[in-house]
Scaffold this motif. Structure first.
Motif, PDB file in Angstrom:
ATOM      1  N   ARG A  26       1.222  -1.458   0.132  1.00 13.02           N
ATOM      2  CA  ARG A  26       0.289   0.222  -0.142  1.00 13.02           C
ATOM      3  C   ARG A  26       1.140   0.988  -0.294  1.00 13.02           C
ATOM      4  O   ARG A  26       0.731   1.987  -0.700  1.00 13.02           O
ATOM      5  N   TYR A  27       1.736   0.927   1.052  1.00 17.10           N
ATOM      6  CA  TYR A  27       2.933   2.738   0.387  1.00 17.10           C
ATOM      7  C   TYR A  27       3.402   2.793  -0.351  1.00 17.10           C
ATOM      8  O   TYR A  27       3.548   3.941  -1.401  1.00 17.10           O
ATOM      9  N   GLN A  28       3.982   1.490  -1.077  1.00 19.15           N
ATOM     10  CA  GLN A  28       4.639   1.431  -2.375  1.00 19.15           C
ATOM     11  C   GLN A  28       3.692   2.899  -3.716  1.00 19.15           C
ATOM     12  O   GLN A  28       4.103   3.080  -3.993  1.00 19.15           O
ATOM     13  N   THR A  29       2.358   1.448  -3.243  1.00 16.86           N
ATOM     14  CA  THR A  29       1.573   2.143  -4.739  1.00 16.86           C
ATOM     15  C   THR A  29       0.789   3.914  -4.650  1.00 16.86           C
ATOM     16  O   THR A  29       0.834   4.276  -5.366  1.00 16.86           O
ATOM     17  N   GLN A  30       0.920   4.350  -2.838  1.00 20.78           N
ATOM     18  CA  GLN A  30       0.712   5.241  -2.718  1.00 20.78           C
ATOM     19  C   GLN A  30       1.669   6.169  -3.246  1.00 20.78           C
ATOM     20  O   GLN A  30       1.317   8.001  -3.161  1.00 20.78           O
ATOM     21  N   LEU A  31       2.838   5.367  -2.299  1.00 20.64           N
ATOM     22  CA  LEU A  31       4.030   6.832  -3.021  1.00 20.64           C
ATOM     23  C   LEU A  31       4.087   7.015  -4.498  1.00 20.64           C
ATOM     24  O   LEU A  31       4.186   8.146  -5.272  1.00 20.64           O
ATOM     25  N   SER A  32       3.534   5.916  -5.429  1.00 16.67           N
ATOM     26  CA  SER A  32       3.657   6.110  -6.478  1.00 16.67           C
ATOM     27  C   SER A  32       2.186   7.183  -6.795  1.00 16.67           C
ATOM     28  O   SER A  32       2.103   7.734  -8.141  1.00 16.67           O
ATOM     29  N   VAL A  33       1.160   7.108  -6.920  1.00 16.42           N
ATOM     30  CA  VAL A  33       0.433   7.989  -7.077  1.00 16.42           C
ATOM     31  C   VAL A  33       0.293   9.199  -6.695  1.00 16.42           C
ATOM     32  O   VAL A  33       0.546  10.374  -7.697  1.00 16.42           O
ATOM     33  N   GLY A  34       1.599   9.002  -5.380  1.00 18.23           N
ATOM     34  CA  GLY A  34       1.459  10.500  -5.146  1.00 18.23           C
ATOM     35  C   GLY A  34       2.325  11.517  -6.214  1.00 18.23           C
ATOM     36  O   GLY A  34       1.813  12.788  -6.109  1.00 18.23           O
TER      37      GLY A  34
END
Length: 217
Positions: A26-34
């Motif tokens: 989830r952290y990696q996905t949110q970082l990429s999207v952000g």
């Protein structure tokens, strides 16, 4: 999480699968999207700023309008790749995903030499630039009316030409223009950086789209 399509009978894994805890994923996905959203916001702010300056004084420099349109195409290309955020907000069929993404790359390639040409106009008509713009227009029409299989097959040569030729034309323009060497080197590096970025993005995009298409066939 493995995303599947609702309009395909067959499919396959076309990207590497990463394993980890749900928090790490989830952290990696949110970082990429952000990071993608942050980049798009910055590009949109510069695009709006360029549009405002152009409409205040349209006769000042049409390059500002080209610059704004270039950034809009860049935003669409960013949102249409990687996490495909654009298609999470706007529901379209797979065929139109391919068309929109390809058109955004064509727009980026077409506006780069136009901006350089406006910054350093020539005294005579630039025939090479006109031929290139006609080529981009014809290819965009081809993308709009052609089936997805032909669009993907054409990307091996036609799309790469759209992305490589503007870098060559812009570099030649800067070399021929009477520009200070200290200034031109940064413009050349900037054009080269943009070109390499969109070329690698296109190659990655082509591999993804082509793998999806082959799995269906």
């Amino acid at each position: 999480m493995i995303q599947v399509s609702s309009n395909r009978n067959n499919g396959g894994i076309v990207k590497p699968i990463r394993f980890g805890t749900i928090e790490a994923i989830r952290y990696q996905t949110q970082l990429s999207v952000g990071l993608q959203l942050l980049l798009c916001i910055i590009l949109l702010l510069h695009s709006v700023y360029g549009c405002i300056l152009y409409f205040i004084r349209p006769s000042l420099n049409k390059g500002l309008l080209y610059f704004s349109l270039l950034l809009i195409c860049a935003v669409v290309s960013v949102l249409g790749s990687d996490d495909k955020l654009l298609y999470k907000w706007i529901e379209v069929q797979y065929d139109w995903e391919v068309k929109i993404t390809f058109l955004s790359y064509i727009g980026v390639g077409a506006f780069i030499p136009l901006i350089i040409n406006r910054l350093y106009p020539a005294y005579k008509r630039d025939i090479k630039l006109q031929y290139f713009l006609i080529y981009c227009l014809l290819y965009a029409l081809f993308v709009l009316v052609s089936p997805t299989r032909y669009i993907l097959f054409s990307s091996k040569v036609l799309l790469l030409a759209v992305l490589i030729l503007p870098i060559i034309l812009s570099t030649i323009k800067l070399r021929l223009a009477k520009v200070d060497k200290g200034e031109s080197i940064f413009l050349i590096l900037g054009c080269t950086s943009i070109g390499m970025n969109i070329i690698w993005s296109t190659l990655r995009l082509y591999i993804y789209f082509y793998a999806s298409f082959v799995s269906e066939v």
